[in-house]
Enzyme design. Sequence first.
Site, PDB file in Angstrom:
ATOM      1  N   HIS A 147     -30.892  27.334 -14.217  1.00  0.00           N
ATOM      2  CA  HIS A 147     -30.287  26.421 -14.793  1.00  0.00           C
ATOM      3  C   HIS A 147     -28.952  26.568 -14.815  1.00  0.00           C
ATOM      4  O   HIS A 147     -28.241  27.645 -14.523  1.00  0.00           O
ATOM      5  CB  HIS A 147     -31.037  26.396 -16.225  1.00  0.00           C
ATOM      6  CG  HIS A 147     -30.851  28.001 -17.079  1.00  0.00           C
ATOM      7  ND1 HIS A 147     -29.567  28.051 -17.598  1.00  0.00           N
ATOM      8  CD2 HIS A 147     -31.716  29.091 -17.063  1.00  0.00           C
ATOM      9  CE1 HIS A 147     -29.809  29.348 -18.024  1.00  0.00           C
ATOM     10  NE2 HIS A 147     -30.974  29.946 -17.539  1.00  0.00           N
ATOM     11  N   CYS A 163     -34.025  34.166 -16.483  1.00  0.00           N
ATOM     12  CA  CYS A 163     -33.832  33.032 -15.483  1.00  0.00           C
ATOM     13  C   CYS A 163     -32.678  33.310 -14.627  1.00  0.00           C
ATOM     14  O   CYS A 163     -31.618  34.219 -14.775  1.00  0.00           O
ATOM     15  CB  CYS A 163     -33.726  31.834 -16.310  1.00  0.00           C
ATOM     16  SG  CYS A 163     -34.928  31.486 -17.396  1.00  0.00           S
TER      17      CYS A 163
END
Length: 193
Positions: A147, A163
């Site tokens: 992301h 992440c």
Amino acid sequence: MQNLTRRELIIATTMGLLLPTATSAHQRKLPDRFEPQLVNTRRKHWMTGDIHVVPDSFFLYFMLENGMAIRYGVGVGRKGLYEPGEFTVARKAEWPWWRPTNAMIRREPEKYAKYKDGMKGGPNNPLGARALYLYDDEGRDTYLRIHGTNAPETIGSAVSNGCARLTNEHVKDLYDRVEIGARVFLYPKVTTA
């Protein structure tokens, strides 16, 4: 950047990789090594369209043909939260909605409990401008994402909840290149930091 052949230089110029990037929008300029670059990985077994994240060097490689790749700088999960493995991009979202996982809320309630009902997408959202959702081979959401971030200073460090994050400008570029069904390889950390 590695020495490129004439053909590779033409590809890089055509792709806009050698042109000035949008990093001037950042409050802090990234080191040159974390700007998107066309590189020859010399890994012909890495398939076109796949993504490879090498956490110790803080690079994500989006594979082109014959071992060529676009290399982006990333931030990765902090100690104990980075999860290596093979995944599939099963969903993509622009300015995604976000909710911390239950584990995040348990670990740091003072930081995450206020978001237990989620947060709409936008510039202040921790997932940034774009998100690629990683699923396991049984088709389950792993809650791992590639992301964007509204904190570009975290690129090149291990501070996230697991992440891989890119600057918002770079994740927009990657997002447009990645197809649903792309394979993602998150390699184990070799260093313990």
